[in-house]
Motif scaffolding. Structure first.
Motif, PDB file in Angstrom:
ATOM      1  N   LEU A 165      38.928  45.539  46.844  1.00 23.86           N
ATOM      2  CA  LEU A 165      39.534  45.143  48.112  1.00 23.86           C
ATOM      3  C   LEU A 165      38.633  44.075  48.737  1.00 23.86           C
ATOM      4  CD1 LEU A 165      41.822  45.687  50.039  1.00 23.86           C
ATOM      5  CD2 LEU A 165      40.509  47.568  51.000  1.00 23.86           C
ATOM      6  N   ALA A 166      39.086  42.824  48.715  1.00 24.66           N
ATOM      7  CA  ALA A 166      38.225  41.703  49.122  1.00 24.66           C
ATOM      8  C   ALA A 166      38.472  41.287  50.564  1.00 24.66           C
ATOM      9  CB  ALA A 166      38.445  40.525  48.182  1.00 24.66           C
ATOM     10  N   GLY A 167      39.575  41.698  51.143  1.00 26.95           N
ATOM     11  CA  GLY A 167      39.861  41.326  52.534  1.00 26.95           C
ATOM     12  C   GLY A 167      40.824  42.321  53.129  1.00 26.95           C
ATOM     13  N   ARG A 168      40.362  43.011  54.163  1.00 24.20           N
ATOM     14  CA  ARG A 168      41.196  44.029  54.807  1.00 24.20           C
ATOM     15  C   ARG A 168      42.222  43.398  55.732  1.00 24.20           C
ATOM     16  NH1 ARG A 168      37.577  49.020  54.663  1.00 24.20           N
ATOM     17  NH2 ARG A 168      38.718  49.980  52.933  1.00 24.20           N
ATOM     18  N   PHE A 169      43.167  44.203  56.131  1.00 17.52           N
ATOM     19  CA  PHE A 169      44.213  43.800  57.066  1.00 17.52           C
ATOM     20  C   PHE A 169      43.629  43.643  58.479  1.00 17.52           C
ATOM     21  CE2 PHE A 169      47.297  44.867  60.302  1.00 17.52           C
ATOM     22  CZ  PHE A 169      48.366  44.072  59.965  1.00 17.52           C
ATOM     23  N   GLY A 170      44.106  42.653  59.212  1.00 20.93           N
ATOM     24  CA  GLY A 170      43.795  42.530  60.639  1.00 20.93           C
ATOM     25  C   GLY A 170      42.550  41.723  60.961  1.00 20.93           C
ATOM     26  N   LEU A 171      41.780  41.335  59.918  1.00 22.96           N
ATOM     27  CA  LEU A 171      40.553  40.565  60.173  1.00 22.96           C
ATOM     28  C   LEU A 171      40.871  39.346  61.024  1.00 22.96           C
ATOM     29  CD1 LEU A 171      39.070  40.636  56.559  1.00 22.96           C
ATOM     30  CD2 LEU A 171      38.141  41.832  58.563  1.00 22.96           C
ATOM     31  N   ARG A 172      40.051  39.109  62.040  1.00 26.00           N
ATOM     32  CA  ARG A 172      40.233  37.924  62.888  1.00 26.00           C
ATOM     33  C   ARG A 172      39.490  36.782  62.201  1.00 26.00           C
ATOM     34  NH1 ARG A 172      37.924  39.359  68.151  1.00 26.00           N
ATOM     35  NH2 ARG A 172      36.753  40.943  67.032  1.00 26.00           N
ATOM     36  N   ASP A 187      43.729  41.554  50.642  1.00 22.75           N
ATOM     37  CA  ASP A 187      43.398  40.741  49.470  1.00 22.75           C
ATOM     38  C   ASP A 187      42.748  41.629  48.429  1.00 22.75           C
ATOM     39  OD1 ASP A 187      44.222  38.443  50.753  1.00 22.75           O
ATOM     40  OD2 ASP A 187      42.202  37.931  51.462  1.00 22.75           O
ATOM     41  N   MET A 188      43.236  41.510  47.204  1.00 22.17           N
ATOM     42  CA  MET A 188      42.608  42.228  46.108  1.00 22.17           C
ATOM     43  C   MET A 188      42.102  41.217  45.105  1.00 22.17           C
ATOM     44  SD  MET A 188      45.159  45.428  45.939  1.00 22.17           S
ATOM     45  CE  MET A 188      46.425  44.393  46.645  1.00 22.17           C
ATOM     46  N   ALA A 189      40.789  41.298  44.827  1.00 21.90           N
ATOM     47  CA  ALA A 189      40.161  40.342  43.912  1.00 21.90           C
ATOM     48  C   ALA A 189      40.531  40.720  42.482  1.00 21.90           C
ATOM     49  CB  ALA A 189      38.652  40.369  44.097  1.00 21.90           C
ATOM     50  N   VAL A 190      41.315  39.864  41.857  1.00 23.42           N
ATOM     51  CA  VAL A 190      41.687  40.081  40.446  1.00 23.42           C
ATOM     52  C   VAL A 190      41.666  38.728  39.740  1.00 23.42           C
ATOM     53  CG1 VAL A 190      43.078  42.205  40.536  1.00 23.42           C
ATOM     54  CG2 VAL A 190      44.140  40.046  41.170  1.00 23.42           C
ATOM     55  N   ALA A 191      41.382  38.753  38.447  1.00 25.56           N
ATOM     56  CA  ALA A 191      41.327  37.516  37.656  1.00 25.56           C
ATOM     57  C   ALA A 191      42.705  36.865  37.606  1.00 25.56           C
ATOM     58  CB  ALA A 191      40.846  37.836  36.245  1.00 25.56           C
ATOM     59  N   ARG A 192      42.731  35.546  37.460  1.00 20.71           N
ATOM     60  CA  ARG A 192      44.009  34.832  37.274  1.00 20.71           C
ATOM     61  C   ARG A 192      44.755  35.439  36.108  1.00 20.71           C
ATOM     62  NH1 ARG A 192      43.084  28.471  36.840  1.00 20.71           N
ATOM     63  NH2 ARG A 192      45.197  28.564  36.030  1.00 20.71           N
ATOM     64  N   GLY A 193      46.058  35.568  36.242  1.00 20.80           N
ATOM     65  CA  GLY A 193      46.864  36.065  35.133  1.00 20.80           C
ATOM     66  C   GLY A 193      46.990  37.583  35.092  1.00 20.80           C
ATOM     67  N   THR A 194      46.504  38.278  36.118  1.00 23.21           N
ATOM     68  CA  THR A 194      46.653  39.749  36.166  1.00 23.21           C
ATOM     69  C   THR A 194      48.107  40.099  36.525  1.00 23.21           C
ATOM     70  OG1 THR A 194      44.368  39.972  36.912  1.00 23.21           O
ATOM     71  CG2 THR A 194      45.807  41.867  37.294  1.00 23.21           C
ATOM     72  N   PRO A 195      48.739  40.996  35.751  1.00 25.72           N
ATOM     73  CA  PRO A 195      50.124  41.372  36.091  1.00 25.72           C
ATOM     74  C   PRO A 195      50.215  41.985  37.490  1.00 25.72           C
ATOM     75  CG  PRO A 195      49.550  42.132  33.892  1.00 25.72           C
ATOM     76  CD  PRO A 195      48.273  41.644  34.530  1.00 25.72           C
ATOM     77  N   MET A 228      55.370  41.251  50.391  1.00 27.90           N
ATOM     78  CA  MET A 228      55.111  39.846  50.025  1.00 27.90           C
ATOM     79  C   MET A 228      53.921  39.794  49.084  1.00 27.90           C
ATOM     80  SD  MET A 228      54.895  37.715  53.556  1.00 27.90           S
ATOM     81  CE  MET A 228      54.336  36.136  52.918  1.00 27.90           C
ATOM     82  N   TYR A 229      54.057  39.028  48.012  1.00 29.79           N
ATOM     83  CA  TYR A 229      52.986  38.878  47.013  1.00 29.79           C
ATOM     84  C   TYR A 229      52.684  37.385  46.945  1.00 29.79           C
ATOM     85  CZ  TYR A 229      55.267  43.306  45.999  1.00 29.79           C
ATOM     86  OH  TYR A 229      55.845  44.547  46.137  1.00 29.79           O
ATOM     87  N   CYS A 230      51.447  36.976  47.277  1.00 27.96           N
ATOM     88  CA  CYS A 230      51.137  35.549  47.451  1.00 27.96           C
ATOM     89  C   CYS A 230      50.083  35.022  46.479  1.00 27.96           C
ATOM     90  CB  CYS A 230      50.659  35.299  48.876  1.00 27.96           C
ATOM     91  SG  CYS A 230      51.807  35.883  50.124  1.00 27.96           S
ATOM     92  N   HIS A 231      49.993  33.710  46.420  1.00 28.13           N
ATOM     93  CA  HIS A 231      49.032  32.948  45.588  1.00 28.13           C
ATOM     94  C   HIS A 231      49.249  33.175  44.092  1.00 28.13           C
ATOM     95  CE1 HIS A 231      47.117  32.306  49.405  1.00 28.13           C
ATOM     96  NE2 HIS A 231      46.670  33.550  49.514  1.00 28.13           N
ATOM     97  N   LEU A 232      50.478  33.502  43.688  1.00 26.68           N
ATOM     98  CA  LEU A 232      50.740  33.843  42.283  1.00 26.68           C
ATOM     99  C   LEU A 232      50.627  32.610  41.384  1.00 26.68           C
ATOM    100  CD1 LEU A 232      53.870  36.120  42.848  1.00 26.68           C
ATOM    101  CD2 LEU A 232      51.496  36.851  42.515  1.00 26.68           C
ATOM    102  N   GLU A 233      50.206  32.882  40.160  1.00 24.45           N
ATOM    103  CA  GLU A 233      50.197  31.804  39.158  1.00 24.45           C
ATOM    104  C   GLU A 233      51.595  31.655  38.564  1.00 24.45           C
ATOM    105  OE1 GLU A 233      46.768  30.923  36.727  1.00 24.45           O
ATOM    106  OE2 GLU A 233      47.883  31.790  35.045  1.00 24.45           O
ATOM    107  N   ARG A 234      52.262  32.775  38.401  1.00 21.94           N
ATOM    108  CA  ARG A 234      53.586  32.743  37.767  1.00 21.94           C
ATOM    109  C   ARG A 234      54.498  33.773  38.434  1.00 21.94           C
ATOM    110  NH1 ARG A 234      53.636  34.437  31.673  1.00 21.94           N
ATOM    111  NH2 ARG A 234      54.763  36.262  32.438  1.00 21.94           N
ATOM    112  N   ILE A 235      55.776  33.411  38.554  1.00 28.14           N
ATOM    113  CA  ILE A 235      56.787  34.311  39.123  1.00 28.14           C
ATOM    114  C   ILE A 235      57.769  34.665  38.012  1.00 28.14           C
ATOM    115  CG2 ILE A 235      58.756  34.375  40.727  1.00 28.14           C
ATOM    116  CD1 ILE A 235      57.054  32.657  42.656  1.00 28.14           C
ATOM    117  N   ASP A 236      57.979  35.946  37.793  1.00 26.55           N
ATOM    118  CA  ASP A 236      58.829  36.394  36.683  1.00 26.55           C
ATOM    119  C   ASP A 236      60.183  36.936  37.130  1.00 26.55           C
ATOM    120  OD1 ASP A 236      56.837  35.746  34.900  1.00 26.55           O
ATOM    121  OD2 ASP A 236      55.984  37.761  34.827  1.00 26.55           O
TER     122      ASP A 236
END
Ligand SMILES: [Zn+2]
Length: 287
Positions: A165-172, A187-195, A228-236
Motif C-alpha cells: 500500500l503506497a498511498g492511502r486514501f484522503g492524503l492531502r 495506490d498499490m505498488a505493483v510492477a508494470r504488467g501486473t494483472p 475506478m482502476y487507473c494508470h493501466l498499461e493495457r485495458i482488456d
C-alpha cells in the motif's frame, strides 16, 4: 484428497443452506461504517418484514444504495471528502411516505503527502493540457454520478492487485510544494504488467485514456457503486461488458500522471469518492 473433498462438500452444503434460507434477499456484507468525510455512513431503515418493498433514499439529490442485512434495511451513504462535518439529512421513502433522517458526520484530519515530480508538465499545465484536463474532469464527474438500478450489489470487494500500500486514501497532497486535490483512492505498488482484477461483479461503464489518470476502467456495480482502476498499461475490457469478481480486466502500468508503476484504485458511492479499504472484508484488510 478425501479431506479436501469433504471440506468442499461441507462448503457447498452450507452455501446451499444459505441460499435456501434467503431465497430472495441475498444479503450483503456491509462495508465498515465510518461517519467522516471520505467515509461511509450506514443508516438503519427498519425491518424487512415490516416493509417488504425496498426503501428509496436520497442524499441531496443523489439516490443512495439500500441493502438488507439480517432482516434489516440499511442505507449505505457515501460521504465525499468535502462534506461538511456536522448534522446531515437522508431522505427516505418507505411505502410511499417520505421522511428525513438525521445523521452526523464527524471530523477527520487526513495526513499530508508531499510528492516531487520531475516532469513539471503534469504540474504546471500548458493551456492545451489544462483545457483537456477540464474536459475530462467534466466527463469523469458525470460517470461518477451514474446510477443503474440493480437487483443486488456485492459490497464485499477483493483487492484488484496484491501489493504494498503506497498511498492511502484522503492524503492531502502537494505536488512540488503546490497544494492539489486530496488523494481520492489508494495506490498499490505493483510492477508494470501486473494483472488487475475486478473487485466485484459489475458492468464496464467506461474505458478511456485521461491526462491525469492515464488508461482507466470504470466498473459499475449497480445502485451508485462504481470502482475506478487507473494508470493501466493495457485495458482488456470494453464498455458495456459484464465482468465477474476477480476477472482480469487489464494490466497495471504508469500511464497519465504517475511517479512510478502502481495501481490507483478508487471507489465511488452515490457520486462520492470514499475510502476503498472500507469495502475490504476484515480478514483481508491491511490495517
Ligand atoms: Zn493514487
Amino acid at each position: 484428497m478425501h479431506t479436501l473433498i469433504a471440506i468442499t462438500f461441507r462448503i457447498c452444503f452450507r452455501f446451499g443452506l444459505f441460499v435456501l434460507a434467503f431465497p430472495l434477499l441475498a444479503h450483503a456484507s456491509l462495508p465498515l461504517s465510518s461517519n467522516v468525510p471520505g467515509g461511509v455512513a450506514i443508516i438503519p431503515l427498519g425491518s424487512v418484514s415490516t416493509s417488504a418493498d425496498m426503501p428509496q433514499t436520497w442524499f441531496g439529490d443523489q439516490p443512495v444504495l439500500v441493502t438488507s442485512d439480517h432482516n434489516q434495511w440499511y442505507a449505505v451513504v457515501g460521504l465525499s471528502l468535502d462534506v461538511t462535518p456536522g448534522s446531515h439529512e437522508l431522505h427516505v421513502n418507505i411505502g410511499g411516505v417520505t421522511k428525513a433522517l438525521d445523521f452526523v458526520v464527524n471530523t477527520k484530519n487526513y495526513p499530508e503527502q508531499h510528492i516531487t515530480l520531475e516532469d513539471t508538465s503534469k504540474v504546471e499545465l500548458s493551456d492545451e493540457d489544462e483545457a483537456r484536463a477540464d474536459r475530462e474532469f467534466a466527463v469523469i464527474t458525470e460517470l461518477k454520478h451514474h446510477w443503474r438500478a440493480a437487483q443486488d450489489t456485492d459490497l464485499a470487494f477483493i483487492l484488484p492487485v496484491k501489493g504494498r500500500l503506497a498511498g492511502r486514501f484522503g492524503l492531502r497532497r502537494f505536488f512540488n510544494g503546490e497544494p492539489r486535490a486530496p488523494h481520492a483512492g489508494i495506490d498499490m505498488a505493483v510492477a508494470r504488467g501486473t494483472p488487475v482484477k475486478a473487485s466485484a461483479q459489475g458492468q464496464v461503464l467506461a474505458v478511456d485514456d485521461y491526462f491525469f489518470n492515464g488508461r482507466t476502467i470504470f466498473v459499475d456495480h449497480g445502485n451508485g457503486l462504481i470502482t475506478m482502476y487507473c494508470h493501466l498499461e493495457r485495458i482488456d475490457v470494453k464498455t458495456g461488458e459484464t465482468v465477474s469478481k476477480g476477472q482480469r480486466i487489464g494490466l497495471s502500468g504508469k500511464t497519465g500522471r504517475a511517479t512510478g508503476p502502481h495501481l490507483h484504485w478508487s471507489v465511488v458511492l452515490n457520486g462520492a469518492m470514499v475510502d476503498p479499504e472500507l469495502f475490504i472484508p476484515a480478514k483481508h484488510r491491511r490495517r
